[in-house]
Design a protein around this motif. Structure first.
Motif, PDB file in Angstrom:
ATOM      1  N   CYS A  75      18.434  85.407 103.231  1.00  0.00           N
ATOM      2  CA  CYS A  75      17.576  86.194 102.339  1.00  0.00           C
ATOM      3  C   CYS A  75      18.175  86.437 100.952  1.00  0.00           C
ATOM      4  O   CYS A  75      17.603  87.190 100.170  1.00  0.00           O
ATOM      5  N   HIS A  76      19.303  85.786 100.624  1.00  0.00           N
ATOM      6  CA  HIS A  76      19.880  85.945  99.281  1.00  0.00           C
ATOM      7  C   HIS A  76      20.694  84.704  98.947  1.00  0.00           C
ATOM      8  O   HIS A  76      21.799  84.536  99.447  1.00  0.00           O
ATOM      9  N   THR A  77      20.117  83.802  98.146  1.00  0.00           N
ATOM     10  CA  THR A  77      20.879  82.631  97.676  1.00  0.00           C
ATOM     11  C   THR A  77      20.560  82.343  96.212  1.00  0.00           C
ATOM     12  O   THR A  77      19.517  82.728  95.690  1.00  0.00           O
ATOM     13  N   HIS A  78      21.500  81.652  95.600  1.00  0.00           N
ATOM     14  CA  HIS A  78      21.296  81.072  94.266  1.00  0.00           C
ATOM     15  C   HIS A  78      21.491  79.560  94.448  1.00  0.00           C
ATOM     16  O   HIS A  78      22.371  78.955  93.854  1.00  0.00           O
ATOM     17  N   LEU A  79      20.694  78.987  95.318  1.00  0.00           N
ATOM     18  CA  LEU A  79      20.922  77.621  95.797  1.00  0.00           C
ATOM     19  C   LEU A  79      20.671  76.554  94.742  1.00  0.00           C
ATOM     20  O   LEU A  79      21.243  75.465  94.796  1.00  0.00           O
ATOM     21  N   ILE A 144      15.494  81.863  97.250  1.00  0.00           N
ATOM     22  CA  ILE A 144      16.243  81.189  96.176  1.00  0.00           C
ATOM     23  C   ILE A 144      15.958  81.892  94.854  1.00  0.00           C
ATOM     24  O   ILE A 144      14.798  82.086  94.479  1.00  0.00           O
ATOM     25  N   LYS A 145      17.034  82.242  94.142  1.00  0.00           N
ATOM     26  CA  LYS A 145      16.902  82.957  92.872  1.00  0.00           C
ATOM     27  C   LYS A 145      17.062  82.013  91.690  1.00  0.00           C
ATOM     28  O   LYS A 145      17.796  81.030  91.782  1.00  0.00           O
ATOM     29  N   SER A 146      16.433  82.372  90.571  1.00  0.00           N
ATOM     30  CA  SER A 146      16.761  81.726  89.298  1.00  0.00           C
ATOM     31  C   SER A 146      17.944  82.492  88.709  1.00  0.00           C
ATOM     32  O   SER A 146      18.742  83.052  89.449  1.00  0.00           O
ATOM     33  N   LEU A 245      17.813  94.162  94.034  1.00  0.00           N
ATOM     34  CA  LEU A 245      18.872  94.353  93.036  1.00  0.00           C
ATOM     35  C   LEU A 245      20.258  94.007  93.573  1.00  0.00           C
ATOM     36  O   LEU A 245      20.613  94.349  94.698  1.00  0.00           O
ATOM     37  N   HIS A 246      21.051  93.299  92.727  1.00  0.00           N
ATOM     38  CA  HIS A 246      22.495  93.171  92.953  1.00  0.00           C
ATOM     39  C   HIS A 246      23.107  94.512  92.544  1.00  0.00           C
ATOM     40  O   HIS A 246      23.132  94.832  91.352  1.00  0.00           O
ATOM     41  N   ALA A 247      23.571  95.290  93.523  1.00  0.00           N
ATOM     42  CA  ALA A 247      23.931  96.679  93.244  1.00  0.00           C
ATOM     43  C   ALA A 247      25.297  97.049  93.803  1.00  0.00           C
ATOM     44  O   ALA A 247      25.652  96.641  94.905  1.00  0.00           O
ATOM     45  N   ASP A 268      21.636  94.655  97.260  1.00  0.00           N
ATOM     46  CA  ASP A 268      22.510  93.641  97.828  1.00  0.00           C
ATOM     47  C   ASP A 268      23.950  93.794  97.329  1.00  0.00           C
ATOM     48  O   ASP A 268      24.174  94.244  96.212  1.00  0.00           O
ATOM     49  N   HIS A 269      24.897  93.426  98.182  1.00  0.00           N
ATOM     50  CA  HIS A 269      26.355  93.570  97.989  1.00  0.00           C
ATOM     51  C   HIS A 269      26.812  94.943  98.504  1.00  0.00           C
ATOM     52  O   HIS A 269      27.306  95.061  99.597  1.00  0.00           O
ATOM     53  N   LEU A 270      26.730  96.005  97.635  1.00  0.00           N
ATOM     54  CA  LEU A 270      26.903  97.408  98.053  1.00  0.00           C
ATOM     55  C   LEU A 270      28.317  97.815  98.465  1.00  0.00           C
ATOM     56  O   LEU A 270      28.499  98.846  99.123  1.00  0.00           O
ATOM     57  N   THR A 320      24.122  84.451 102.654  1.00  0.00           N
ATOM     58  CA  THR A 320      25.256  83.653 102.138  1.00  0.00           C
ATOM     59  C   THR A 320      25.593  83.974 100.681  1.00  0.00           C
ATOM     60  O   THR A 320      26.735  83.781 100.267  1.00  0.00           O
ATOM     61  N   ASP A 321      24.598  84.371  99.859  1.00  0.00           N
ATOM     62  CA  ASP A 321      24.790  84.495  98.403  1.00  0.00           C
ATOM     63  C   ASP A 321      25.186  83.151  97.793  1.00  0.00           C
ATOM     64  O   ASP A 321      25.828  83.121  96.736  1.00  0.00           O
ATOM     65  N   CYS A 322      24.861  82.050  98.475  1.00  0.00           N
ATOM     66  CA  CYS A 322      25.250  80.709  98.011  1.00  0.00           C
ATOM     67  C   CYS A 322      25.128  80.599  96.480  1.00  0.00           C
ATOM     68  O   CYS A 322      24.020  80.615  95.936  1.00  0.00           O
TER      69      CYS A 322
HETATM   70 FE    FE Z   1      23.817  86.971  94.361  1.00  0.00          FE
END
Ligand code: FE
Ligand code: DI6
Length: 407
Positions: A75-79, A144-146, A245-247, A268-270, A320-322
């Motif tokens: 649920c969180h990648t920058h693939l 997948i994020k931009s 949010l990356h927080a 996310d992260h936290l 993964t935060d790939c």
């Molecule tokens: Fe990330």
């Protein structure tokens, strides 16, 4: 909705199920289970003994006692990005500082430059091996994020490439616009002007073109402030898009509470989350997405406050935060192992974190994430004797079969 169960296309029997459905049994465990699918959706998941009569499946698959879980969800990648940062990694090992690396053209802006220079075809081609690595481990939904474009044309290209991946492989892709990831070089240090651009031009255009399912930001001293992110969230709201949010990744800036105030799907992260932040997330139903790959790769020493999340009953997902800079990880199984070894998540928390809670973090829990009638029949069938094996192995993949939408 249970749907009509009189007929089905495919039936899996002789399986142990980890349905992850709500209830008293750990994992939603069913020992002698069966799953029936019709038109790609689950019409039955439960004890084999209670199978509705007259299903007359076109195909029956004997699972030989194997375990079936919901298809995994990252649920969180920058693939989707171009190039890589392996040389930067090597320089860090040789003792280079962050400033020296940035001076030598490294850091996040080097990925922005490479991504701006890449065509949509290039982006698709370089992302496919990473996507295939996830698919090989039973992943059936990926976000997948931009955020490596930081201008309209490139952000659009990244998101279009992500959407195209879903045409090329049997997988669901949800896309997230992350324009507020870093300040592009042409902004010349003017964060307010760049946030203006993101809010007034990028978000409305991306939303109008249907390229993004959500909007994300990076709230951090080295990125954007809570006030700047609040403006981004207002623009997302105006465009009808949910936020995440990356927080609290590298420091506490109170932005988990900000995310909660905007009913964020996830924060996310936290690692640096505090108690008011956890309480606010619990109130808004915001999922905590833990990213142990980034924690590991940047050699962070403060683990996220898992006990606090448990105490406030904040749902916990794992991903993964790939990405090329802080988590060059394309194994969700390894992310589960890291979440257990580094963050002390239980096996059940890890498995729920890449299925039910990951679905919740994407706003997709009504469609995927558990083995329940009405949802897409996305399955991972594993050659294991116990769910703990999914978390215990390192660099070993026990997947037997992956099923996406019933096939
Ligand atoms: Fe990330
Ligand atoms: N948090 C991170 O750790 C990455 N992005 C983010 O929002 C860093 C991405 C990169 O260095 O390429």
């Amino acid at each position: 909705m249970g749907g009509e169960t009189a007929t089905c296309d495919r039936l899996w029997t002789n399986a142990r199920l980890a349905t992850l459905a709500a209830g008293d049994r750990p994992y939603g465990r069913i020992d002698n289970g069966a799953i029936a699918a019709r038109n790609g959706r689950i019409v039955y998941a439960g004890p084999r003994a209670d199978l509705p009569a007259g299903l007359s499946p076109r195909e029956t698959i004997d699972c030989g006692g194997r375990w079936i879980t919901p298809g995994l969800i990252d649920c969180h990648t920058h693939l989707v990005y171009a190039g890589n940062r392996a040389r930067e990694f090597e320089m860090r090992l040789e003792g280079a500082t962050y400033a020296e690396i940035a001076h030598a053209g490294g850091g996040i802006l080097s990925t922005v430059a490479a991504t701006r220079a890449a065509s949509e075809d290039d982006l698709v081609r370089s992302a496919l091996p990473r996507l295939d690595a996830l698919i090989a481990e039973g992943v059936t939904t990926v976000e997948i994020k931009s955020g490596y474009g930081l201008d309209l044309a490139t952000e659009r290209r990244q998101l279009a490439a992500a959407r195209r991946l879903a045409q090329m492989r049997p997988i669901d892709v949800t896309t997230t616009f992350l324009g507020a990831h870093a300040l592009p070089p042409e902004a010349e240090g003017d964060k307010a002007a760049y946030i203006d651009l993101v809010c007034r031009e990028l978000i409305p255009a991306i939303a109008a073109e249907g390229l993004a399912d959500a909007v994300d930001g990076f709230c951090e001293t080295i990125a954007f402030s809570a006030n700047e992110i609040a403006r981004v969230f207002e623009a997302a709201r105006a465009a009808g898009l949910p936020v995440k949010l990356h927080a609290e990744q590298l420091s506490n800036s109170g932005c988990a509470s900000l995310a909660a105030r905007y009913q964020a799907l996830s924060a996310d992260h936290l690692e640096y989350l505090d108690e008011p932040g956890a309480a606010a997330m619990a109130d808004s139903g915001t999922v905590a997405v833990l990213l142990p790959g980034a924690y590991y790769f940047i050699r962070e020493t403060q683990a996220p406050p898992v006990d606090l999340l448990r105490r406030y009953k904040v749902p916990i997902a794992v991903a993964t935060d790939c990405n090329p800079g802080t988590s060059p990880l394309s194994s969700l199984l390894l992310a589960m192992n890291m979440a257990a070894t580094l963050f002390r998540l239980t096996v059940e928390e890890c498995l729920a974190g890449v299925t039910r809670e990951a679905a919740r973090a994407l706003g997709q829990l009504s469609e995927v994430g558990t083995l329940e009638p009405g949802k897409w029949c996305n399955l991972a069938i594993w050659d294991i004797g116990d769910p703990a094996e999914l978390v215990y192995h390192i660099g070993f993949n026990p997947l037997c079969t992956r099923v996406w939408r019933g096939r």
